[in-house]
Design a protein around this motif. Structure first.
Motif, PDB file in Angstrom:
ATOM      1  N   SER A   1       0.830  -1.217   0.000  1.00 24.65           N
ATOM      2  CA  SER A   1       0.000   0.000   0.000  1.00 24.65           C
ATOM      3  C   SER A   1       0.862   1.264   0.000  1.00 24.65           C
ATOM      4  CB  SER A   1      -0.922  -0.002   1.226  1.00 24.65           C
ATOM      5  OG  SER A   1      -0.138  -0.064   2.401  1.00 24.65           O
ATOM      6  N   GLU A   2       2.162   1.115   0.283  1.00 31.02           N
ATOM      7  CA  GLU A   2       3.076   2.270   0.215  1.00 31.02           C
ATOM      8  C   GLU A   2       3.748   2.348  -1.152  1.00 31.02           C
ATOM      9  OE1 GLU A   2       3.193   4.555   2.405  1.00 31.02           O
ATOM     10  OE2 GLU A   2       2.789   3.721   4.382  1.00 31.02           O
ATOM     11  N   PHE A   3       3.201   1.641  -2.163  1.00 35.43           N
ATOM     12  CA  PHE A   3       3.848   1.626  -3.478  1.00 35.43           C
ATOM     13  C   PHE A   3       3.957   3.039  -4.051  1.00 35.43           C
ATOM     14  CE2 PHE A   3       3.878   0.371  -8.158  1.00 35.43           C
ATOM     15  CZ  PHE A   3       5.209  -0.012  -8.136  1.00 35.43           C
TER      16      PHE A   3
ATOM     17  N   ILE B   1      13.673   0.694   1.381  1.00 31.45           N
ATOM     18  CA  ILE B   1      13.052  -0.127   2.430  1.00 31.45           C
ATOM     19  C   ILE B   1      12.286   0.786   3.375  1.00 31.45           C
ATOM     20  CG2 ILE B   1      13.416  -1.756   4.335  1.00 31.45           C
ATOM     21  CD1 ILE B   1      16.084  -2.515   3.126  1.00 31.45           C
ATOM     22  N   HIS B   2      11.028   0.440   3.623  1.00 31.36           N
ATOM     23  CA  HIS B   2      10.276   1.085   4.706  1.00 31.36           C
ATOM     24  C   HIS B   2      10.201   0.096   5.863  1.00 31.36           C
ATOM     25  CE1 HIS B   2       7.249   2.713   7.253  1.00 31.36           C
ATOM     26  NE2 HIS B   2       6.332   1.844   6.884  1.00 31.36           N
ATOM     27  N   ALA B   3      10.583   0.560   7.061  1.00 34.43           N
ATOM     28  CA  ALA B   3      10.533  -0.300   8.243  1.00 34.43           C
ATOM     29  C   ALA B   3      10.079   0.532   9.436  1.00 34.43           C
ATOM     30  CB  ALA B   3      11.909  -0.904   8.512  1.00 34.43           C
ATOM     31  N   GLN B   4       9.824  -0.139  10.557  1.00 35.19           N
ATOM     32  CA  GLN B   4       9.302   0.558  11.735  1.00 35.19           C
ATOM     33  C   GLN B   4      10.150   0.248  12.974  1.00 35.19           C
ATOM     34  OE1 GLN B   4       4.877   0.593   9.693  1.00 35.19           O
ATOM     35  NE2 GLN B   4       5.043  -0.287  11.729  1.00 35.19           N
ATOM     36  N   PRO B   5      11.387   0.791  12.983  1.00 39.15           N
ATOM     37  CA  PRO B   5      12.294   0.510  14.104  1.00 39.15           C
ATOM     38  C   PRO B   5      11.788   1.181  15.385  1.00 39.15           C
ATOM     39  CG  PRO B   5      13.411   1.643  12.261  1.00 39.15           C
ATOM     40  CD  PRO B   5      11.952   1.762  12.030  1.00 39.15           C
TER      41      PRO B   5
ATOM     42  N   LYS C   1       6.192   9.262  14.232  1.00 36.85           N
ATOM     43  CA  LYS C   1       5.178   8.379  14.833  1.00 36.85           C
ATOM     44  C   LYS C   1       4.802   7.216  13.919  1.00 36.85           C
ATOM     45  CE  LYS C   1       3.301  12.391  17.278  1.00 36.85           C
ATOM     46  NZ  LYS C   1       2.125  13.186  17.606  1.00 36.85           N
ATOM     47  N   HIS C   2       5.739   6.768  13.074  1.00 37.18           N
ATOM     48  CA  HIS C   2       5.434   5.679  12.146  1.00 37.18           C
ATOM     49  C   HIS C   2       6.644   4.781  11.883  1.00 37.18           C
ATOM     50  CE1 HIS C   2       3.508   4.423   8.025  1.00 37.18           C
ATOM     51  NE2 HIS C   2       4.169   3.444   8.589  1.00 37.18           N
ATOM     52  N   GLY C   3       7.729   5.328  11.324  1.00 39.42           N
ATOM     53  CA  GLY C   3       8.868   4.468  10.984  1.00 39.42           C
ATOM     54  C   GLY C   3       9.873   5.209  10.143  1.00 39.42           C
TER      55      GLY C   3
END
Ligand SMILES: [Zn+2]
Length: 274
Positions: A118-120, A142-146, A214-216
């Motif tokens: 959905s983040e395409f 890369i999208h990640a949520q550290p 507040k997301h990643g």
């Protein structure tokens, strides 16, 4: 920066994306199905043996700089930690045509998702912007949520980019060497929204990793998907030290300005931050 021939094979990319997914998961930066990965390849590549099923796909935005390129991307709802076990089932390949209507999504018969991430839109917009600006033939995102980085973004003081970087660059000499532009920061925007997409494109022009409040995070590399994963790891490790220091009553010294300057001079780091 562009990759030179001989170019990596498709299977090498699939393995590298799988390994990056595992690493991001090992540092607890992709709970459940959080996070997504894409790799943009600018030379001719045959994908139909691994991904024989094709269907038209409507791109979420025009990406004229990517015409003729392939984007390998994770499927919506798939887990980054699972990609390595069966990359073809968890990834799709978007073959971007010069006109938006002719773009195709290639997938495997074992495909485990209905849509690409959905983040395409954010991935595509950054690839398009970077390729247009630098002419690179390769770009990984890369999208990640550290958790430590994301936690710090909940503390108002850390939402000031200069402060965030001053606090995070002081824990290890490697941090500024690997992130010479520091960490970009963007305020909270709804996931998948055009506002997040636009702010992200802008911030990734100046930085190789950007903290989404507040997301990643999103990290990029024009060399390898592994390098993008490394950037997340360097930034998250710095945030972990900062968090440890906060809960321990701020007793630590951290690298002094002088020590950081010495690192920058000795290793010839192209930075304006110290
Ligand atoms: Zn997310």
């Amino acid at each position: 920066m562009a990759l030179e021939p001989p170019f990596p094979e498709l299977d090498e990319f699939l393995a590298a994306i799988g390994a990056a997914g595992q690493r991001v998961s090992e540092i607890a930066a992709s709970e459940g199905a959080a996070g997504n990965i894409s790799v943009c390849i600018g030379w001719p590549i045959e994908v139909r043996r691994r991904f024989p099923i094709s269907e038209p796909i409507e791109l979420p935005l025009a990406a004229p700089a990517l015409a003729g390129m392939h984007v390998i991307v994770s499927g919506s709802g798939r887990r980054l930690r699972d990609i390595h076990a069966d990359p073809a089932a968890n990834l799709g390949v978007v073959a971007i045509a010069a006109d938006r209507q002719s773009t195709l999504l290639y997938t495997s018969p074992r495909r485990l998702f209905a849509h690409v991430t959905s983040e395409f839109n954010s991935h595509l917009a950054v690839h398009n912007d970077q390729v247009a600006r630098s002419g690179t033939n390769f770009h990984a995102l890369i999208h990640a949520q550290p958790p430590h980085l994301t936690y710090l973004s909940h503390i108002p003081a850390y939402r000031e980019q200069a402060y965030l970087n001053r606090r995070l660059l002081r824990w290890e000499p490697e941090t500024i060497i690997n992130l010479p532009e520091g960490i970009g920061f963007i305020p909270f925007r709804l996931p998948g929204s055009p506002e997040l997409m636009a702010a992200n494109v802008e911030a990734l022009r100046e930085h190789r990793i950007v903290l989404w409040s507040k997301h990643g995070v999103m990290a990029r590399s024009d060399q390898s998907v592994t390098k993008a994963a490394d950037r997340i790891e360097y930034a998250e490790t710095a945030a972990m030290y900062e968090y440890m220091d906060l809960v321990n009553g701020c007793k630590a010294e951290g690298l002094t300005e002088e020590e950081l300057r010495e690192v920058v001079q000795t290793f010839d780091v192209p930075t304006t931050l110290v």
